[in-house]
Scaffold this motif. Structure first.
Motif, PDB file in Angstrom:
ATOM      1  N   VAL A 170     -29.904  46.087 -14.469  1.00 23.79           N
ATOM      2  CA  VAL A 170     -28.836  45.627 -15.305  1.00 23.79           C
ATOM      3  C   VAL A 170     -28.870  46.470 -16.730  1.00 23.79           C
ATOM      4  O   VAL A 170     -27.772  46.926 -17.134  1.00 23.79           O
ATOM      5  N   LYS A 171     -30.205  46.528 -17.047  1.00 29.51           N
ATOM      6  CA  LYS A 171     -30.160  47.189 -18.548  1.00 29.51           C
ATOM      7  C   LYS A 171     -29.734  48.673 -18.283  1.00 29.51           C
ATOM      8  O   LYS A 171     -29.337  49.188 -19.482  1.00 29.51           O
ATOM      9  N   ILE A 208     -20.296  50.137 -15.412  1.00 26.41           N
ATOM     10  CA  ILE A 208     -19.837  48.915 -15.194  1.00 26.41           C
ATOM     11  C   ILE A 208     -19.651  48.579 -13.559  1.00 26.41           C
ATOM     12  O   ILE A 208     -20.020  47.510 -13.272  1.00 26.41           O
ATOM     13  N   ALA A 209     -19.380  49.626 -13.037  1.00 30.44           N
ATOM     14  CA  ALA A 209     -19.314  49.316 -11.542  1.00 30.44           C
ATOM     15  C   ALA A 209     -20.608  48.895 -11.043  1.00 30.44           C
ATOM     16  O   ALA A 209     -20.642  47.792 -10.173  1.00 30.44           O
ATOM     17  N   SER A 210     -21.614  49.260 -11.349  1.00 31.29           N
ATOM     18  CA  SER A 210     -23.057  48.640 -10.990  1.00 31.29           C
ATOM     19  C   SER A 210     -23.399  47.283 -11.283  1.00 31.29           C
ATOM     20  O   SER A 210     -23.812  46.662 -10.570  1.00 31.29           O
ATOM     21  N   LEU A 211     -22.683  46.694 -12.244  1.00 31.69           N
ATOM     22  CA  LEU A 211     -22.876  45.531 -12.851  1.00 31.69           C
ATOM     23  C   LEU A 211     -22.435  44.212 -11.744  1.00 31.69           C
ATOM     24  O   LEU A 211     -23.135  43.470 -11.398  1.00 31.69           O
ATOM     25  N   GLU A 212     -21.222  44.636 -11.167  1.00 29.43           N
ATOM     26  CA  GLU A 212     -20.556  43.527 -10.144  1.00 29.43           C
ATOM     27  C   GLU A 212     -21.437  43.708  -8.921  1.00 29.43           C
ATOM     28  O   GLU A 212     -21.795  42.665  -8.388  1.00 29.43           O
ATOM     29  N   LYS A 213     -21.881  44.860  -8.426  1.00 26.23           N
ATOM     30  CA  LYS A 213     -22.581  45.006  -6.994  1.00 26.23           C
ATOM     31  C   LYS A 213     -24.011  44.453  -7.257  1.00 26.23           C
ATOM     32  O   LYS A 213     -24.447  43.918  -6.334  1.00 26.23           O
ATOM     33  N   THR A 252     -24.417  35.515 -10.719  1.00 28.15           N
ATOM     34  CA  THR A 252     -23.150  35.238 -10.933  1.00 28.15           C
ATOM     35  C   THR A 252     -22.962  35.407 -12.584  1.00 28.15           C
ATOM     36  O   THR A 252     -21.782  36.127 -12.882  1.00 28.15           O
ATOM     37  N   TYR A 253     -23.732  35.540 -13.033  1.00 30.07           N
ATOM     38  CA  TYR A 253     -24.042  35.819 -14.641  1.00 30.07           C
ATOM     39  C   TYR A 253     -23.645  37.391 -14.735  1.00 30.07           C
ATOM     40  O   TYR A 253     -22.960  37.690 -15.578  1.00 30.07           O
ATOM     41  N   TYR A 254     -24.172  38.159 -13.715  1.00 29.80           N
ATOM     42  CA  TYR A 254     -23.970  39.515 -14.051  1.00 29.80           C
ATOM     43  C   TYR A 254     -22.671  40.064 -13.584  1.00 29.80           C
ATOM     44  O   TYR A 254     -21.973  40.870 -13.918  1.00 29.80           O
ATOM     45  N   MET A 255     -21.920  39.185 -12.751  1.00 26.82           N
ATOM     46  CA  MET A 255     -20.597  39.445 -12.054  1.00 26.82           C
ATOM     47  C   MET A 255     -19.583  39.086 -13.382  1.00 26.82           C
ATOM     48  O   MET A 255     -18.652  39.759 -13.394  1.00 26.82           O
ATOM     49  N   LEU A 274     -16.439  32.488 -14.396  1.00 28.46           N
ATOM     50  CA  LEU A 274     -17.776  33.145 -13.638  1.00 28.46           C
ATOM     51  C   LEU A 274     -18.862  32.555 -14.375  1.00 28.46           C
ATOM     52  O   LEU A 274     -19.771  31.955 -13.865  1.00 28.46           O
ATOM     53  N   TYR A 275     -18.892  32.540 -15.980  1.00 26.62           N
ATOM     54  CA  TYR A 275     -19.821  31.985 -16.502  1.00 26.62           C
ATOM     55  C   TYR A 275     -19.905  30.480 -16.398  1.00 26.62           C
ATOM     56  O   TYR A 275     -20.951  30.128 -16.563  1.00 26.62           O
TER      57      TYR A 275
END
Length: 389
Positions: free
Chosen positions: A302-303, A311-316, A332-335, A351-352
């Motif tokens: 994530v870092k 940004i696309a990687s965060l959801e995946k 869920t936090y990353y999404m 989501l948070y």
């Protein structure tokens, strides 16, 4: 610091050996004799579990078993390698006959050939049948037994996937045999060899010659590691060599390093959920064990995604984390973080809030999530006020 680590290693070794070593007598038809075994099982080993463990077969278990157990306990404590089943084969006075070989080829003959069949046809099948073993097997041998373990490499499907040669006493053409074999091998093999400037002179000469041959092997399937210590004798080199060997053999298993982060992850061509999934699939394919992706590893990728402005990687990554463990909050936090970075404030807030109902983790706790919710609430209120004006 070094003294503290040494003390911890000794402590772990003492506790591990005394608490978890099984002593067995094995009746061998091949040898027409009984052999003593020392078997160390992983901490919290459960015979009814689906968990599988690599097997480390230690020849000269009379004196090598305890150093191997200590080093494995030390490295597993710091998650540098998987827990393993360690089998020590006590050889004693039979060692000379066990290592009996042809003077020209260096391969086992007569007594040595029967001992070889005992390993392949009796001992290892017995270990696989009675314990939760993976397909990854490691052989550890010192001087004469260092020569002996190389014979397993010459089969079409080698019994062992990793070979730890501690100052091997190469006989006949064994060095040439293994270099030729490793040139054409198609499956991944780990091969470690060590000597020292104070090693036994004839052995050191053979090892230096073998190293020259092995360095010329051009085969991506071969993972070859070589050490030449300074100031160690034929016997004192063992402890340091075991540390180096296990560190190299299980390098892929270790957590993401700074080098990997900078050179591999930040430059990866694709979304980072694919990178981390592939990395852990390699661990499973190679060692035959399933290792869940840790929260620390998720935090690292994530870092990296944030550093890459990916940004696309965060959801995946969030979806991958939720798939692995839907009860914890970090997926869920990353999404939510993904939605926030896209400017989708309402979706991010929901989501948070959903993450608040899940289990807190070391990195993602309720205070952190509440701060996010409050920040988005204020942002939403401000936007609504601006729109009213």
């Amino acid at each position: 610091m070094q003294k503290a680590l040494l003390f911890l290693s000794i402590l772990l070794c003492t506790v591990s050996i005394s608490a978890q070593t099984i002593y067995e007598k094995f009746e061998s038809r091949k040898l027409n004799a009984t052999r003593d075994l020392k078997i160390r099982l992983p901490k919290n080993y459960d015979a009814d579990s689906d968990l599988k463990y690599p097997v480390i077969l230690v020849f000269d278990g009379d004196y090598l078993f305890e150093p191997v157990v200590g080093q494995v306990a030390f490295q597993t404590y710091f998650d540098k390698m998987p827990e393993a089943i360690i089998v020590g084969l006590v050889q004693g006075k039979e060692r000379f006959y066990d290592s009996y070989h042809d003077e020209v080829t260096g391969l086992p003959i007569e007594f040595g050939a029967r001992f070889y069949e005992f390993i392949t046809a009796e001992l290892m099948p017995y270990i696989d049948k009675n314990y939760n073993t993976s397909k990854f097997k490691v052989a550890v041998g010192h001087d004469l037994m260092g020569n002996f373990i190389n014979a397993f490499l010459l089969k079409d499907d080698p019994l062992f996937k990793a070979y730890v040669n501690l100052s091997p006493d190469f006989k006949g053409q064994m060095a040439a045999n293994i270099s030729n074999r490793l040139t054409w091998l198609k499956e991944d093999i780990f091969y470690y060899m060590v000597t020292s400037d104070d090693d036994i002179a004839p052995l050191r000469g053979g090892i230096l010659d073998a190293n020259q041959k092995l360095q010329q092997v051009d085969n991506k399937a071969l993972k070859y590691y070589y050490d030449d210590f300074t100031g160690d004798s034929h016997y004192t080199l063992v402890t340091g060599a075991l540390s180096k060997a296990l560190d190299k053999i299980f390098e892929l298993y270790k957590p993401i390093s700074d080098r990997e982060f900078q050179e591999d992850i930040l430059t990866y061509d694709g979304t980072l959920d694919t990178y981390i999934s592939n990395r852990y699939q390699k661990i499973e394919d190679l060692f035959g064990i399933h290792k869940p992706i840790s929260e620390d590893e998720f935090e690292k990728i994530v870092k990296a995604a944030i550093q890459r402005d990916d940004i696309a990687s965060l959801e995946k990554i969030g979806k991958l984390a939720n798939k692995q463990d839907p009860t914890t909050s970090y997926g869920t936090y990353y999404m939510a973080l993904h939605a926030e970075k896209l400017g989708k404030t309402k979706k991010a807030k929901k989501l948070y809030e959903a993450a608040l109902d899940l289990e807190s983790t070391a990195h993602i706790n309720k205070d952190l999530i509440l701060n996010k919710v409050e920040g988005l609430t204020l942002a939403t209120d401000d936007n609504e006020s601006d729109s009213d004006n």
